[in-house]
Design a protein around this motif. Structure first.
Motif, PDB file in Angstrom:
ATOM      1  N   GLY A  26       7.432 -92.649  -8.409  1.00 18.80           N
ATOM      2  CA  GLY A  26       6.638 -92.621  -7.121  1.00 18.80           C
ATOM      3  C   GLY A  26       6.223 -90.956  -7.627  1.00 18.80           C
ATOM      4  N   HIS A  27       6.945 -89.725  -8.094  1.00 23.37           N
ATOM      5  CA  HIS A  27       6.619 -88.303  -8.602  1.00 23.37           C
ATOM      6  C   HIS A  27       5.054 -88.966  -9.105  1.00 23.37           C
ATOM      7  N   GLU A  28       4.384 -89.936  -9.538  1.00 19.62           N
ATOM      8  CA  GLU A  28       2.705 -89.385 -10.341  1.00 19.62           C
ATOM      9  C   GLU A  28       1.979 -89.509  -9.825  1.00 19.62           C
ATOM     10  N   ARG A  29       2.017 -90.510  -8.116  1.00 17.78           N
ATOM     11  CA  ARG A  29       1.484 -90.190  -6.695  1.00 17.78           C
ATOM     12  C   ARG A  29       0.634 -89.005  -6.454  1.00 17.78           C
ATOM     13  N   TRP A  30       1.851 -87.939  -6.792  1.00 14.20           N
ATOM     14  CA  TRP A  30       1.928 -86.362  -6.214  1.00 14.20           C
ATOM     15  C   TRP A  30       1.207 -85.480  -7.569  1.00 14.20           C
ATOM     16  N   ILE A  31       1.318 -86.062  -8.883  1.00 13.75           N
ATOM     17  CA  ILE A  31       1.424 -84.839  -9.867  1.00 13.75           C
ATOM     18  C   ILE A  31       0.250 -85.031 -10.870  1.00 13.75           C
ATOM     19  N   PRO A  32      -0.651 -84.809 -10.668  1.00 17.86           N
ATOM     20  CA  PRO A  32      -2.117 -84.608 -11.439  1.00 17.86           C
ATOM     21  C   PRO A  32      -1.946 -85.685 -12.332  1.00 17.86           C
ATOM     22  N   MET A  36       5.494 -91.344 -14.830  1.00 20.47           N
ATOM     23  CA  MET A  36       6.306 -91.615 -14.879  1.00 20.47           C
ATOM     24  C   MET A  36       6.961 -92.576 -15.887  1.00 20.47           C
ATOM     25  N   ARG A  37       8.445 -92.159 -16.393  1.00 19.61           N
ATOM     26  CA  ARG A  37       9.152 -93.088 -17.215  1.00 19.61           C
ATOM     27  C   ARG A  37      10.425 -92.730 -16.326  1.00 19.61           C
ATOM     28  N   VAL A  38      11.361 -93.915 -15.871  1.00 27.03           N
ATOM     29  CA  VAL A  38      12.664 -93.342 -14.869  1.00 27.03           C
ATOM     30  C   VAL A  38      14.161 -94.632 -15.763  1.00 27.03           C
ATOM     31  N   ASP A  39      15.110 -93.499 -16.178  1.00 21.30           N
ATOM     32  CA  ASP A  39      16.052 -94.800 -16.574  1.00 21.30           C
ATOM     33  C   ASP A  39      15.978 -95.777 -15.443  1.00 21.30           C
ATOM     34  N   GLY A  51       7.774 -87.291 -16.482  1.00 19.19           N
ATOM     35  CA  GLY A  51       7.168 -87.016 -16.234  1.00 19.19           C
ATOM     36  C   GLY A  51       6.365 -86.902 -17.195  1.00 19.19           C
ATOM     37  N   VAL A  52       5.144 -87.645 -17.928  1.00 17.19           N
ATOM     38  CA  VAL A  52       4.648 -87.664 -18.805  1.00 17.19           C
ATOM     39  C   VAL A  52       2.702 -87.410 -18.259  1.00 17.19           C
ATOM     40  N   SER A  53       2.562 -86.250 -18.729  1.00 19.34           N
ATOM     41  CA  SER A  53       1.351 -85.657 -18.556  1.00 19.34           C
ATOM     42  C   SER A  53       0.770 -85.056 -19.706  1.00 19.34           C
ATOM     43  N   GLY A  54      -0.995 -85.083 -19.299  1.00 22.59           N
ATOM     44  CA  GLY A  54      -1.682 -85.224 -20.625  1.00 22.59           C
ATOM     45  C   GLY A  54      -3.062 -86.026 -19.791  1.00 22.59           C
ATOM     46  N   SER A 142       1.657 -78.424  -3.575  1.00 24.34           N
ATOM     47  CA  SER A 142       1.149 -79.008  -3.552  1.00 24.34           C
ATOM     48  C   SER A 142       1.905 -80.980  -3.810  1.00 24.34           C
ATOM     49  N   ALA A 143       2.283 -80.862  -4.370  1.00 20.15           N
ATOM     50  CA  ALA A 143       3.003 -82.138  -4.458  1.00 20.15           C
ATOM     51  C   ALA A 143       3.941 -82.492  -3.349  1.00 20.15           C
ATOM     52  N   LEU A 144       4.607 -81.114  -2.910  1.00 22.19           N
ATOM     53  CA  LEU A 144       6.089 -81.755  -1.797  1.00 22.19           C
ATOM     54  C   LEU A 144       5.142 -81.651  -0.692  1.00 22.19           C
ATOM     55  N   ASP A 145       4.009 -81.019   0.156  1.00 20.69           N
ATOM     56  CA  ASP A 145       3.326 -81.218   0.865  1.00 20.69           C
ATOM     57  C   ASP A 145       2.927 -82.508   0.771  1.00 20.69           C
ATOM     58  N   ALA A 146       2.361 -83.038  -0.523  1.00 20.19           N
ATOM     59  CA  ALA A 146       1.799 -84.323   0.158  1.00 20.19           C
ATOM     60  C   ALA A 146       3.455 -85.061   0.212  1.00 20.19           C
TER      61      ALA A 146
END
Length: 160
Positions: A26-32, A36-39, A51-54, A142-146
């Protein structure tokens, strides 16, 4: 590398805060601009995620592995906080994080998120570190606050 710590409190219980913080998918909801890919399976020491960003072909994976996993104990008398730590193992980002969730005095939860992040390879660090430090602190704050707002909303929803 310069570690920074974020300190926050939440009216949500430590267990509720823990559930939100450790929902790594769920971290993708807070990181622009991140997915996310999880084991498979439940988080545990040795479990990983990225976290795959770009945008399109311009992106990178921030791969991590759990090095500590201590969920909080039951609420009430004798309740204890939780802690997880991870190591960045990707090709571009180096570093670690240590996250603690404790019962707060008077109720709710207190969170300390300590992160150390830098670019690989090492020669890039000296010139990039000031910008990386500023960007990482702002993004994680920002992510932690959200995330804590989400935990508080969940708590308010169960109290209603």
């Amino acid at each position: 590398m310069t570690a920074f710590s974020l300190h926050r409190t939440s009216p949500a219980s430590p267990a509720e805060v823990w559930d939100v913080l450790t929902d790594f998918a769920g971290h993708e909801r807070w990181i622009p601009l991140t997915t996310m890919r999880v084991d498979p399976g439940e988080p545990r020491v040795g479990w990983g995620w990225a976290g795959v960003s770009g945008i399109g072909p311009l992106g990178f994976a921030d791969a991590m592995v759990l090095t500590r996993w201590e969920p909080p104990t039951a609420e009430g008398e004798g309740a204890a906080g939780g802690r997880f730590a991870m190591l960045k193992v990707g090709r571009l980002l180096d570093g670690w994080a240590d996250v603690r969730v404790e019962p707060a005095p008077g109720g709710g939860a207190a969170v300390t998120w300590t992160e150390d992040i830098s670019l690989r390879p090492r020669p890039l660090r000296r010139v990039s570190q000031p910008a990386v430090d500023r960007a990482a602190r702002a993004m994680f704050a920002s992510a932690l606050d959200a995330m804590l707002e989400e935990a508080a909303r969940r708590t308010a929803g169960t109290a209603a």
